[in-house]
Scaffold this active site. Structure first.
Site, PDB file in Angstrom:
ATOM      1  N   GLN A  12       8.799  82.765 -33.996  1.00  0.00           N
ATOM      2  CA  GLN A  12       7.500  82.214 -34.418  1.00  0.00           C
ATOM      3  C   GLN A  12       7.695  80.922 -35.214  1.00  0.00           C
ATOM      4  OE1 GLN A  12       3.778  84.070 -36.664  1.00  0.00           O
ATOM      5  NE2 GLN A  12       5.375  83.624 -38.137  1.00  0.00           N
ATOM      6  N   GLN A  88      17.595  89.205 -37.636  1.00  0.00           N
ATOM      7  CA  GLN A  88      16.912  90.425 -37.198  1.00  0.00           C
ATOM      8  C   GLN A  88      15.832  90.578 -38.251  1.00  0.00           C
ATOM      9  OE1 GLN A  88      14.962  93.065 -36.673  1.00  0.00           O
ATOM     10  NE2 GLN A  88      16.206  94.268 -38.095  1.00  0.00           N
ATOM     11  N   SER A 130      12.935  85.704 -48.220  1.00  0.00           N
ATOM     12  CA  SER A 130      11.722  86.479 -47.926  1.00  0.00           C
ATOM     13  C   SER A 130      11.163  87.188 -49.154  1.00  0.00           C
ATOM     14  CB  SER A 130      12.078  87.543 -46.877  1.00  0.00           C
ATOM     15  OG  SER A 130      11.069  88.509 -46.782  1.00  0.00           O
ATOM     16  N   GLU A 132      10.179  90.004 -49.059  1.00  0.00           N
ATOM     17  CA  GLU A 132      10.685  91.373 -48.946  1.00  0.00           C
ATOM     18  C   GLU A 132      11.799  91.617 -49.972  1.00  0.00           C
ATOM     19  OE1 GLU A 132      10.556  95.152 -46.937  1.00  0.00           O
ATOM     20  OE2 GLU A 132       9.194  93.460 -46.982  1.00  0.00           O
ATOM     21  N   TYR A 153      16.853  95.291 -44.380  1.00  0.00           N
ATOM     22  CA  TYR A 153      16.491  93.886 -44.159  1.00  0.00           C
ATOM     23  C   TYR A 153      16.375  93.156 -45.504  1.00  0.00           C
ATOM     24  CZ  TYR A 153      13.413  89.881 -43.340  1.00  0.00           C
ATOM     25  OH  TYR A 153      12.855  88.615 -43.344  1.00  0.00           O
ATOM     26  N   HIS A 183       3.726  85.391 -43.085  1.00  0.00           N
ATOM     27  CA  HIS A 183       2.902  84.365 -42.449  1.00  0.00           C
ATOM     28  C   HIS A 183       2.828  84.661 -40.958  1.00  0.00           C
ATOM     29  CE1 HIS A 183       7.015  83.000 -43.133  1.00  0.00           C
ATOM     30  NE2 HIS A 183       6.954  82.451 -41.943  1.00  0.00           N
TER      31      HIS A 183
END
Ligand code: NAP
Ligand code: G4F
Length: 327
Positions: A12, A88, A130, A132, A153, A183
């Site tokens: 993306q 990933q 990120s 995350e 991740y 996003h």
């Protein structure tokens, strides 16, 4: 002409970043994985005939697990800007494949940084960090918020973040971490929750699907619009000094809110179509992310323009158009 290398150009963000850099006059090089089926759908509209003399987009086979290939590629291309986006990137999948996720999302960053050092390349480096990484640390989150990853991740991204910082401090590399909050766009992967929802809404509206199965509806995310976020990446590499930046809208919606807005946009009541399926839950969840992007606004002049209600309309309309046959 400035040369840039994008890892993850078929993803993306890579596709939007390639468009942005080509529009700015760059020569753009992208790393792509060899696959038995085509994986360049998001950049096919940018494809140029290899025989064209003024071609500015070049694709090269390579993989984050193949360090020597990264060395030979950097040595031959010699980009002045490296945008490291490949990973990933699916959180749920990282629980199924923790070792592979560590090898690509974590070690892949080290392989690329080390390749830059081995080649002696004078370049600027962007690391796709990120939100995350904040995981269980409550919002609002900014550049000083402690990391508490809640997935393989997230843990791999924390490692990549610190490797980028270490190469900045140890070797004076112009390396930045863009700590991007979620996003989305019509090019979002089909198994991330927003796109899964907007595709299902379009299919249900057109009578092609009956139900939508989801996991945790209560998680809150700070969802922005991907084309605006790649602009922030570019601005970070144009700044005088390397630093780390949160990129976010500063607003937060639950998955349930997103579902309701998406069904509402096509005049349907979501509660009649959505079911719960535990297979989409994670062993550990990130409950709430809300980013404070003040530093990016002050130092880079960047501010999110598109917020969730508009984002939902863009994505649902794109999925409706994709499913509607042309006359
Ligand atoms: P994406 O759509 O999943 O794209 C990932 C890209 O990485 C694809 O081009 C993929 O290639 C490539 N890739 C995966 N494994 C690879 C490997 N072993 N070797 C070479 N290439 C590999 O991700 P995205 O949403 O554009 O995100 C871009 C980056 O930002 C990722 O690092 C992601 O973790 C991070 N990020 C994303 C968000 C977000 O909300 N989107 C937020 C924060 C950070 P294929 O096309 O062949 O699969
Ligand atoms: O769309 P998601 O899979 O994105 P997630 O886990 O927030 O990760 C994305 O954003 C990160 C930035 O914070 C990136 F670093 C990462 O690469 C990726 O782009 O899930 C969002 C939320 C989660 O709480 C999940 O539990 O939606 C919840 N959810 C509920 N049902 C679901 C589903 N997620 C998915 N993928 N599929 C479901 O059916």
């Amino acid at each position: 002409m400035k040369k840039a290398l994008i890892t993850g150009i078929t993803g993306q963000d890579g596709s939007y970043l390639a468009e942005l850099l080509l529009a700015k006059g760059y020569e753009v090089h992208g790393l792509i994985r060899r696959a038995s089926t085509f994986n360049t759908k998001r950049i096919d509209h940018l494809y140029e005939d290899p025989h064209q003399s003024d071609k500015r987009l070049f694709l090269h086979y390579g993989d984050l697990t193949d360090g020597s290939r990264l060395v030979t590629l950097l040595a031959s291309i010699r980009p002045v800007e490296v945008y490291h986006l490949a990973a990933q990137s699916h959180v749920r999948v990282s629980f199924d494949e923790p070792e592979y996720t560590g090898d690509t999302t974590g070690m892949g960053t080290t392989r690329l940084l080390e390749a830059i050092r081995m080649v002696g390349l004078d370049c600027r480096f962007y690391q796709a960090s990120s939100s995350e990484m904040f995981g269980a640390t409550p919002p609002p989150q900014n550049e000083d918020t402690p990391f508490y990853p809640r997935s393989p991740y997230g843990a791999a991204k924390v490692y990549g973040y610190w490797m980028a910082r270490n190469y900045r401090e140890a070797y004076d590399l112009f390396a930045v971490n863009g700590i991007l909050f979620n996003h989305e766009s019509p090019r979002r992967g089909e198994t991330f929750v927003t796109r899964k929802i907007t595709r299902a809404v379009a299919a249900i509206k057109l009578g092609k699907q009956d139900r939508l199965y989801l996991g945790n509806l209560s998680a809150c995310r700070d969802w922005g619009y991907a084309p605006e976020y790649v602009e922030a990446m570019w601005r970070m590499l144009q700044h005088d000094t390397p630093s780390d930046y949160v990129v976010a809208t500063g607003t937060s919606y639950s998955v349930r809110d997103f579902v309701a807005l998406a069904f509402d946009h096509v005049g349907l009541d979501w509660e009649k179509y959505v079911d719960h399926d535990t297979r989409y839950e994670r062993p550990t969840e990130v409950d709430s992310l809300i980013g404070d992007a003040s530093k990016a606004t002050t130092e880079l002049g960047w501010k999110a323009q598109t917020h969730v209600p508009e984002l939902v309309r863009i994505m649902v309309d794109a999925d409706l158009a994709a499913l509607t046959p042309e006359d």
